[in-house]
Design a protein around this motif. Structure first.
Motif, PDB file in Angstrom:
ATOM      1  N   THR A 336       0.875  -1.274   0.210  1.00 38.06           N
ATOM      2  CA  THR A 336      -0.106  -0.231  -0.074  1.00 38.06           C
ATOM      3  C   THR A 336       0.994   1.180  -0.049  1.00 38.06           C
ATOM      4  O   THR A 336       1.790   1.349   0.847  1.00 38.06           O
ATOM      5  N   LEU A 337       0.699   1.976  -1.049  1.00 35.41           N
ATOM      6  CA  LEU A 337       1.713   3.057  -1.209  1.00 35.41           C
ATOM      7  C   LEU A 337       1.628   4.121  -0.229  1.00 35.41           C
ATOM      8  O   LEU A 337       0.067   4.431   0.167  1.00 35.41           O
ATOM      9  N   CYS A 338       2.108   4.897   0.239  1.00 34.43           N
ATOM     10  CA  CYS A 338       2.059   6.011   1.479  1.00 34.43           C
ATOM     11  C   CYS A 338       1.589   7.277   0.512  1.00 34.43           C
ATOM     12  O   CYS A 338       1.770   7.653  -0.649  1.00 34.43           O
ATOM     13  N   ALA A 339       1.216   8.408   1.279  1.00 32.28           N
ATOM     14  CA  ALA A 339       0.590   9.506   0.573  1.00 32.28           C
ATOM     15  C   ALA A 339       1.579  10.291  -0.289  1.00 32.28           C
ATOM     16  O   ALA A 339       1.582  10.772  -1.333  1.00 32.28           O
ATOM     17  N   GLY A 340       2.983  10.009   0.306  1.00 36.12           N
ATOM     18  CA  GLY A 340       4.138  10.776  -0.455  1.00 36.12           C
ATOM     19  C   GLY A 340       4.647  10.182  -1.806  1.00 36.12           C
ATOM     20  O   GLY A 340       5.379  10.618  -2.394  1.00 36.12           O
ATOM     21  N   ASP A 341       3.952   8.839  -2.088  1.00 38.58           N
ATOM     22  CA  ASP A 341       4.798   8.039  -3.080  1.00 38.58           C
ATOM     23  C   ASP A 341       3.755   7.614  -4.225  1.00 38.58           C
ATOM     24  O   ASP A 341       4.175   6.892  -5.037  1.00 38.58           O
ATOM     25  N   MET A 342       2.591   8.131  -3.741  1.00 32.05           N
ATOM     26  CA  MET A 342       1.348   7.931  -4.825  1.00 32.05           C
ATOM     27  C   MET A 342       1.686   8.666  -6.001  1.00 32.05           C
ATOM     28  O   MET A 342       2.140   9.947  -6.023  1.00 32.05           O
ATOM     29  N   GLY A 343       1.028   8.366  -7.202  1.00 32.01           N
ATOM     30  CA  GLY A 343       1.019   8.930  -8.355  1.00 32.01           C
ATOM     31  C   GLY A 343       0.029  10.327  -8.241  1.00 32.01           C
ATOM     32  O   GLY A 343      -0.663  10.191  -7.419  1.00 32.01           O
ATOM     33  N   PHE A 344       0.411  11.059  -9.602  1.00 29.66           N
ATOM     34  CA  PHE A 344      -0.328  12.440  -9.421  1.00 29.66           C
ATOM     35  C   PHE A 344      -1.862  12.399  -9.285  1.00 29.66           C
ATOM     36  O   PHE A 344      -2.436  13.222  -8.512  1.00 29.66           O
ATOM     37  N   SER A 345      -2.787  11.657  -9.904  1.00 30.46           N
ATOM     38  CA  SER A 345      -4.102  11.510  -9.821  1.00 30.46           C
ATOM     39  C   SER A 345      -4.636  10.353  -8.867  1.00 30.46           C
ATOM     40  O   SER A 345      -5.861  10.411  -8.867  1.00 30.46           O
ATOM     41  N   SER A 346      -3.874   9.717  -8.268  1.00 31.58           N
ATOM     42  CA  SER A 346      -4.472   8.696  -7.321  1.00 31.58           C
ATOM     43  C   SER A 346      -4.786   9.086  -5.877  1.00 31.58           C
ATOM     44  O   SER A 346      -4.534  10.027  -5.301  1.00 31.58           O
ATOM     45  N   GLN A 347      -5.739   8.560  -5.507  1.00 34.09           N
ATOM     46  CA  GLN A 347      -6.431   8.567  -3.941  1.00 34.09           C
ATOM     47  C   GLN A 347      -5.612   7.567  -3.235  1.00 34.09           C
ATOM     48  O   GLN A 347      -5.483   7.919  -1.999  1.00 34.09           O
TER      49      GLN A 347
END
Length: 443
Positions: A336-347
């Motif tokens: 599960t990706l953390c908030a700082g590692d997610m892609g631009f459009s992702s929630q």
């Protein structure tokens, strides 16, 4: 794209979401632009209303033979005709300024997304399978491919430069087999509709899924030029189309500028396409082998859903992508990706990382799929809506995932199924796509 009304209603929550992304507060500057925009729109509307009223009053004054009043009103209308274009231009400029600022801001993470600034903050969700034990030291895929004579980076460099590859014979067929297997699985068992989309798309399509404006340098662009005659010279008119970095761009935009019947949802789409990435931000990373290529093949999964079902759809999409690796019997983990590692459009994003025994000392996990829910972030950029039982249009939710990256699956199969003599055993599930071939050897 964010909803300025939502920011206006709860600026603290918006800034808190940005902080989790590692960004500074932006609500105050956005609301200042919004206030200017609303004032400009109001001034323009009031001028238009006054012009309409004054025009009516001119007729009344003339009927009453009040020429002085009629003349005064006509002068007022003439002045409004002069100032109104300026007011309209000011309103348009403020609207465009706000849209530009909003378009560069990433989506906000869901509450359940773990905090963190980079990949070190990602959290392991679960693991499938175990590392294989080898009686020999596993080799990298490019060493295996070169020894077989079926993976040629030098020939590709002569044709196109760095980060390209020429696959031959058994490996070319194995890559094709992997892609066909994935596509068949998703269409026959997982309920996805196969699409063969365009690979070249317009700027507004790239904007719709978030590639523009922030990631313009990461895309490849095709420029079409046309010479136009002029009295004294010739000039060039150009049209730009982008090569898709992922079929997500084409598939998701199939819902753009439309209002879907919610009985049609969820809409589940899949495509097997070449993908093109300039990798502008990856200089010096993964320069060896096929890990990070400018051109690669991927099976993409896209879902268009209602807001009520999008979270469940993410779990379903993840399971569909995982099933590919399970049937190939590849060891992997889900992060599960953390908030700082997610892609631009992702929630919220799940990464599937497959074990590659030839990578590094003792092997390592490498990303092979990302499955993301985007909420209505992309839908607002595309103006993609649905109409529910109450008849009112609302923005859909969009999801996308790799189901999976074919090139990286090829690498994982090569490294996992390598044999001591350098040959590659073909996984059972792929053998029907290989004409029954069980082992890839040097001819």
């Amino acid at each position: 794209m964010h909803d300025i009304k939502s920011i206006r209603d709860n600026p603290q929550a918006f800034d808190a979401g940005l902080a989790r992304r590692g960004l500074k507060p932006l609500s105050a500057s956005l609301l200042a632009i919004d206030e200017k925009r609303r004032a400009a729109i109001l001034a323009s509307e009031q001028a238009q209303a006054r012009r309409n009223a004054a025009s009516k009053e001119i007729g009344d004054a003339k009927k009453a033979k009040d020429e002085a009043r009629a003349a005064k009103l006509m002068a007022e209308v003439a002045e409004l005709k002069t100032t109104m274009p300026q007011l309209e231009a000011a309103a348009k400029a403020a609207d465009e300024e706000l849209a530009k600022e909003l378009s560069a801001i990433p989506n906000l993470p869901l509450d359940e997304v773990p905090d963190g600034v980079d990949e070190h903050g990602n959290v392991q969700h679960h693991v499938f399978g175990n590392k294989r034990n080898y009686a020999f030291t596993p080799k990298l895929h490019d060493d295996l491919g070169s020894a077989l004579g079926y993976m040629d980076f030098e020939a590709a460099a002569k044709l196109s430069g760095a980060r390209f590859v020429v696959l031959k014979k058994g490996l070319a067929r194995l890559e094709r087999a992997i892609g066909q297997f994935m596509l068949d699985l998703h269409t026959t068992e997982h309920g996805y509709t196969e699409i063969n989309p365009p690979l070249l798309v317009r700027n507004e399509v790239m904007f719709g899924t978030g590639q523009l404006p922030k990631f313009e340098d990461d895309q490849f662009w095709a420029i079409k030029g046309e010479l136009l005659a002029a009295p004294d010279h010739e000039r060039l008119r150009t049209e730009r189309l982008g090569l898709i970095p992922t079929a997500e761009v084409s598939l998701t935009n199939l819902a753009r500028e439309s209002i879907l019947d919610e009985k049609q949802l969820p809409m589940r789409l899949t495509a097997l396409t070449p993908c093109f990435r300039a990798e502008a931000g990856a200089a010096g990373r993964d320069t060896r082998g096929m890990i990070r290529q400018h051109q690669f093949t991927k099976v993409e999964l896209v879902s268009i859903t209602t807001p009520e079902t999008s979270k469940d759809e993410l779990e379903r999409m993840l399971a569909c992508a995982e099933e590919v690796l399970r049937r190939l019997d590849l060891h992997y983990r889900v992060m599960t990706l953390c908030a700082g590692d997610m892609g631009f459009s992702s929630q919220k994003t799940y990464d599937i990382e497959v074990w590659m025994p030839g990578q590094g000392e003792g092997g390592m996990f490498r990303e092979i799929s990302s499955c993301s829910v985007c909420g209505d972030f992309q839908a607002r950029r595309m103006d993609a809506r649905s109409r529910g039982p109450d008849g009112k249009p609302r923005f859909v939710h969009t999801l996308n995932g790799s189901g999976t990256a074919v090139g990286r699956a090829l690498i994982a199969v090569m490294e996992t199924y390598q044999q001591e003599d350098g040959s590659i055993a073909v996984p059972d599930v792929l053998q029907p796509y290989m004409g029954g071939l069980k082992v890839i050897t040097r001819e």
